[in-house]
Design a protein around this motif. Structure first.
Motif, mmCIF file in Angstrom:
data_model
loop_
_atom_site.group_PDB
_atom_site.id
_atom_site.type_symbol
_atom_site.label_atom_id
_atom_site.label_comp_id
_atom_site.label_asym_id
_atom_site.label_seq_id
_atom_site.Cartn_x
_atom_site.Cartn_y
_atom_site.Cartn_z
ATOM 1 N N SER A 1 0.856 -1.187 0.000
ATOM 2 C CA SER A 1 0.000 0.000 0.000
ATOM 3 C C SER A 1 0.892 1.237 0.000
ATOM 4 O O SER A 1 1.789 1.355 0.830
ATOM 5 C CB SER A 1 -0.898 0.027 1.231
ATOM 6 O OG SER A 1 -1.806 -1.046 1.192
ATOM 7 N N VAL A 2 0.639 2.118 -0.942
ATOM 8 C CA VAL A 2 1.366 3.381 -0.993
ATOM 9 C C VAL A 2 0.381 4.518 -0.778
ATOM 10 O O VAL A 2 -0.794 4.410 -1.115
ATOM 11 C CB VAL A 2 2.151 3.574 -2.315
ATOM 12 C CG1 VAL A 2 3.180 2.483 -2.498
ATOM 13 C CG2 VAL A 2 1.228 3.632 -3.502
ATOM 14 N N GLN A 3 0.881 5.580 -0.222
ATOM 15 C CA GLN A 3 0.046 6.746 0.058
ATOM 16 C C GLN A 3 0.380 7.847 -0.941
ATOM 17 O O GLN A 3 1.543 8.104 -1.230
ATOM 18 C CB GLN A 3 0.317 7.233 1.477
ATOM 19 C CG GLN A 3 -0.550 8.376 1.902
ATOM 20 C CD GLN A 3 -0.361 8.667 3.383
ATOM 21 O OE1 GLN A 3 -0.094 7.784 4.189
ATOM 22 N NE2 GLN A 3 -0.500 9.924 3.735
ATOM 23 N N ILE A 4 -0.649 8.490 -1.455
ATOM 24 C CA ILE A 4 -0.467 9.649 -2.310
ATOM 25 C C ILE A 4 -0.451 10.872 -1.410
ATOM 26 O O ILE A 4 -1.395 11.116 -0.680
ATOM 27 C CB ILE A 4 -1.601 9.751 -3.350
ATOM 28 C CG1 ILE A 4 -1.638 8.496 -4.222
ATOM 29 C CG2 ILE A 4 -1.443 11.022 -4.191
ATOM 30 C CD1 ILE A 4 -2.863 8.381 -5.107
ATOM 31 N N GLU A 5 0.665 11.609 -1.447
ATOM 32 C CA GLU A 5 0.817 12.763 -0.570
ATOM 33 C C GLU A 5 0.784 14.062 -1.362
ATOM 34 O O GLU A 5 1.342 14.144 -2.448
ATOM 35 C CB GLU A 5 2.137 12.683 0.195
ATOM 36 C CG GLU A 5 2.193 11.542 1.173
ATOM 37 C CD GLU A 5 3.437 11.578 2.030
ATOM 38 O OE1 GLU A 5 4.462 12.130 1.595
ATOM 39 O OE2 GLU A 5 3.375 11.038 3.148
ATOM 40 N N ASP A 6 0.151 15.049 -0.781
ATOM 41 C CA ASP A 6 0.151 16.397 -1.350
ATOM 42 C C ASP A 6 1.548 16.968 -1.153
ATOM 43 O O ASP A 6 2.034 17.075 -0.039
ATOM 44 C CB ASP A 6 -0.903 17.236 -0.622
ATOM 45 C CG ASP A 6 -1.050 18.631 -1.171
ATOM 46 O OD1 ASP A 6 -0.081 19.167 -1.751
ATOM 47 O OD2 ASP A 6 -2.137 19.207 -1.005
ATOM 48 N N TRP A 7 2.203 17.331 -2.243
ATOM 49 C CA TRP A 7 3.577 17.811 -2.182
ATOM 50 C C TRP A 7 3.657 19.332 -2.235
ATOM 51 O O TRP A 7 4.704 19.923 -2.095
ATOM 52 C CB TRP A 7 4.353 17.191 -3.334
ATOM 53 C CG TRP A 7 5.821 17.351 -3.249
ATOM 54 C CD1 TRP A 7 6.589 18.182 -4.000
ATOM 55 C CD2 TRP A 7 6.729 16.676 -2.373
ATOM 56 N NE1 TRP A 7 7.913 18.064 -3.668
ATOM 57 C CE2 TRP A 7 8.022 17.138 -2.650
ATOM 58 C CE3 TRP A 7 6.566 15.726 -1.372
ATOM 59 C CZ2 TRP A 7 9.149 16.689 -1.972
ATOM 60 C CZ3 TRP A 7 7.683 15.275 -0.710
ATOM 61 C CH2 TRP A 7 8.947 15.762 -1.013
#
Length: 119
Positions: free
Chosen positions: A70-76
Motif C-alpha cells: 500500500s502506498v500513500q499519495i501525498e500532497d507535495w
C-alpha cells in the motif's frame, strides 16, 4: 527566426492506463533513481511530482495489485501554475516499507550494494 521552446515542454512525463509494473528490477531501478529513504522513520518517498492525481492512483493500484504494497499519495505542494503536486510515500504502517524493501533488497545488494543505504 525559430522561437525558443521552454525546457519544461520536453520534460513532461505521463503514464498510460496499460502500465504494468510487475518486475522487481524495474521497481528497484526506479526507486534508486527517484526514491528517498526517510531518516526519521522506516519509510520512503518516490519523486512523482510530475504525474497527475489519476496517474498516482494508477501507480497506487500497481503497487497494491502486483506487490501487495500500500502506498500513500501525498500532497507535495503547489506548482508554479497553482495546481497540486503529489508524490508517493511507502510508509512503515502495515509493514509496507518492509514489504517494499523485501521485494528489491536482493537486487540492490547484488547489483549496486553501494545503494543499500536507501533501504
Amino acid at each position: 527566426m525559430a522561437r525558443a521552446i521552454p525546457w519544461e515542454v520536453y520534460s513532461v512525463k505521463t503514464l498510460v492506463n496499460s502500465l504494468i509494473l510487475t518486475d522487481p528490477l524495474a521497481l528497484a531501478v526506479w526507486y534508486l533513481d527517484d526514491g528517498t529513504k526517510r531518516s526519521d522513520t522506516e519509510s520512503c518517498r518516490i519523486a512523482t511530482q510530475s504525474f497527475s492525481k489519476e496517474e498516482h492512483e494508477l501507480l497506487q493500484n500497481c503497487f497494491k495489485q502486483n506487490f501487495n504494497i500500500s502506498v500513500q499519495i501525498e500532497d507535495w505542494g503547489r506548482t508554479k501554475d497553482g495546481s497540486i503536486s503529489y508524490s508517493l510515500a511507502i510508509l512503515s504502517r502495515g509493514g509496507n516499507f518492509k514489504k517494499f524493501r523485501d521485494v528489491i533488497y536482493d537486487i540492490v545488494n547484488a547489483e549496486v550494494p553501494s545503494m543499500l543505504y536507501k533501504l
